[in-house]
Design a protein around this motif. Structure first.
Motif, PDB file in Angstrom:
ATOM      1  N   ALA A  30       0.800  -1.225   0.000  1.00 29.62           N
ATOM      2  CA  ALA A  30       0.000   0.000   0.000  1.00 29.62           C
ATOM      3  C   ALA A  30       0.832   1.274   0.000  1.00 29.62           C
ATOM      4  O   ALA A  30       0.568   2.208  -0.763  1.00 29.62           O
ATOM      5  N   ALA A  31       1.837   1.352   0.860  1.00 27.16           N
ATOM      6  CA  ALA A  31       2.603   2.595   1.002  1.00 27.16           C
ATOM      7  C   ALA A  31       3.931   2.576   0.246  1.00 27.16           C
ATOM      8  O   ALA A  31       4.703   3.532   0.337  1.00 27.16           O
ATOM      9  N   LEU A  32       4.192   1.509  -0.500  1.00 29.50           N
ATOM     10  CA  LEU A  32       5.481   1.387  -1.189  1.00 29.50           C
ATOM     11  C   LEU A  32       5.422   2.027  -2.577  1.00 29.50           C
ATOM     12  O   LEU A  32       4.549   1.675  -3.375  1.00 29.50           O
ATOM     13  N   PRO A  33       6.343   2.916  -2.907  1.00 25.54           N
ATOM     14  CA  PRO A  33       6.370   3.520  -4.250  1.00 25.54           C
ATOM     15  C   PRO A  33       7.058   2.596  -5.260  1.00 25.54           C
ATOM     16  O   PRO A  33       8.067   2.940  -5.868  1.00 25.54           O
ATOM     17  N   PHE A  34       6.484   1.404  -5.435  1.00 30.66           N
ATOM     18  CA  PHE A  34       7.129   0.392  -6.262  1.00 30.66           C
ATOM     19  C   PHE A  34       7.021   0.723  -7.750  1.00 30.66           C
ATOM     20  O   PHE A  34       6.051   1.329  -8.200  1.00 30.66           O
ATOM     21  N   ASN A  35       8.031   0.289  -8.495  1.00 25.91           N
ATOM     22  CA  ASN A  35       7.956   0.273  -9.952  1.00 25.91           C
ATOM     23  C   ASN A  35       7.310  -1.025 -10.429  1.00 25.91           C
ATOM     24  O   ASN A  35       6.586  -1.044 -11.412  1.00 25.91           O
ATOM     25  N   SER A  36       7.619  -2.097  -9.707  1.00 26.28           N
ATOM     26  CA  SER A  36       6.987  -3.386  -9.993  1.00 26.28           C
ATOM     27  C   SER A  36       7.142  -4.272  -8.771  1.00 26.28           C
ATOM     28  O   SER A  36       7.872  -3.954  -7.829  1.00 26.28           O
ATOM     29  N   GLY A  37       6.465  -5.402  -8.807  1.00 28.31           N
ATOM     30  CA  GLY A  37       6.548  -6.351  -7.706  1.00 28.31           C
ATOM     31  C   GLY A  37       5.655  -7.540  -7.991  1.00 28.31           C
ATOM     32  O   GLY A  37       4.923  -7.577  -8.987  1.00 28.31           O
ATOM     33  N   TYR A  38       5.707  -8.524  -7.113  1.00 27.10           N
ATOM     34  CA  TYR A  38       4.866  -9.705  -7.299  1.00 27.10           C
ATOM     35  C   TYR A  38       4.688 -10.452  -5.986  1.00 27.10           C
ATOM     36  O   TYR A  38       5.444 -10.267  -5.023  1.00 27.10           O
ATOM     37  N   ALA A  39       3.688 -11.318  -5.963  1.00 26.97           N
ATOM     38  CA  ALA A  39       3.500 -12.312  -4.907  1.00 26.97           C
ATOM     39  C   ALA A  39       3.162 -13.617  -5.603  1.00 26.97           C
ATOM     40  O   ALA A  39       2.309 -13.649  -6.494  1.00 26.97           O
TER      41      ALA A  39
END
Length: 301
Positions: free
Chosen positions: A152-161
């Protein structure tokens, strides 16, 4: 949902690969920008996995130590009050003797880009790992909500689960034989930490796919994704700050080519992401192992 029990051991019986649940977030921002959000996510993870506990801490100073409330208070204060251009490293695990157990790993870079040409693609990374039993115990709805809460608060460029195969690097090709070619839904993640030299590329196609800028913009934003991914089983969730979560199905799927389960939703997303997908390489830019590169392109070739 049944998940295969995958383990690779060396000739001495040591474990070098195992199935696990992993959440990874890649951020092209320095630690000074990420400190508050990273600490919040780390504390949230510790809370949400109870009664399981992270009991050992490594802050990159050569030796791990017991993780208790007093130690965490000290590390938390130091992390939240960085000096200019200061980096950060925090790794917390349940037991270093346990392969692919509970782990939270944060590496925040002091500056971005890093001022060395061979590390120009390095980014800050937040990595969470849980044993497969935790996925079975809590269920995919809990894991989905947890991943969203962490992001929620992470300024991610990308990610996954996703449900993945965690592997040590020097046993990689033997570990790949556990999943290749039968289980196309299984991504390969490293046993400790993760890739850092990813720039803004996207690390594969997964059950939960977090997309931010610039890739989201290149795909036409949420409207562009809706146009190209209007398929039963794919859900799009708009997040604040020009971020989107793409979820494929109700739970992580390994696929099973022996049973004819080839994961068409994964293939559909891979075709859209193809120009932006990360292919393994060394820090010096040399291609990764050929077997791993072929596996990374399994939804495209």
């Amino acid at each position: 949902m049944h998940y295969p029990n995958l383990v690779h051991r060396d000739w001495r019986g040591g474990v070098h690969a195992s199935d696990a649940l992993v959440m990874n977030f890649y951020m092209q921002h320095p630690h000074g920008r990420l400190a508050t959000a990273a600490i919040r996510a780390l504390e949230l993870f510790r809370e949400r996995i109870r009664p399981h506990a992270l009991t050992r801490l490594n802050i990159g100073e050569g030796q791990d130590e017991p993780l208790d409330d007093a130690t965490w208070t000290r590390i938390r204060k130091r992390t939240l009050e960085p000096e200019p251009n200061q980096s950060a490293f925090i790794e917390m695990v349940d037991d270093y003797r346990r392969f692919a157990g509970f782990c939270a790993n944060y590496r925040g870079l002091g500056t971005i880009p890093v001022p060395w040409p061979f590390r120009k693609d390095d980014v800050s990374v937040l990595y969470f790992r849980m044993p497969t039993g935790f996925l079975v115990e809590r269920g995919p709805k809990y894991i989905h909500a947890l991943a969203l809460e962490l992001a929620a608060a992470l300024p991610f460029n990308s990610g996954y689960a996703d449900f993945v195969l965690c592997s040590s690097r020097h046993e990689l090709e033997k570990a790949l034989s556990l999943i290749c070619p039968r289980y196309p839904g299984m991504h390969v993640a490293w046993d400790h930490g993760n890739i850092h030299h990813i720039n803004t590329w996207v690390d594969g196609v997964h059950w939960m796919n977090f997309l931010g800028q610039p890739v989201l913009g290149k795909l036409g934003g949420l409207a562009g994704l809706r146009e190209h991914l209007d398929l039963p089983g794919i859900s799009l969730h708009e997040m604040s700050g020009e971020r989107v979560l793409i979820t494929l199905g109700d739970a992580p799927e390994t696929g099973d080519l022996e049973a004819g389960h080839s994961l068409p939703l994964h293939r559909a997303l891979a075709r859209i992401l193809e120009p932006h997908l990360f292919l393994s390489k060394s820090m010096l830019g040399k291609p990764g192992p050929e077997a791993l590169t072929r596996w990374e392109r399994r939804f495209l070739d």
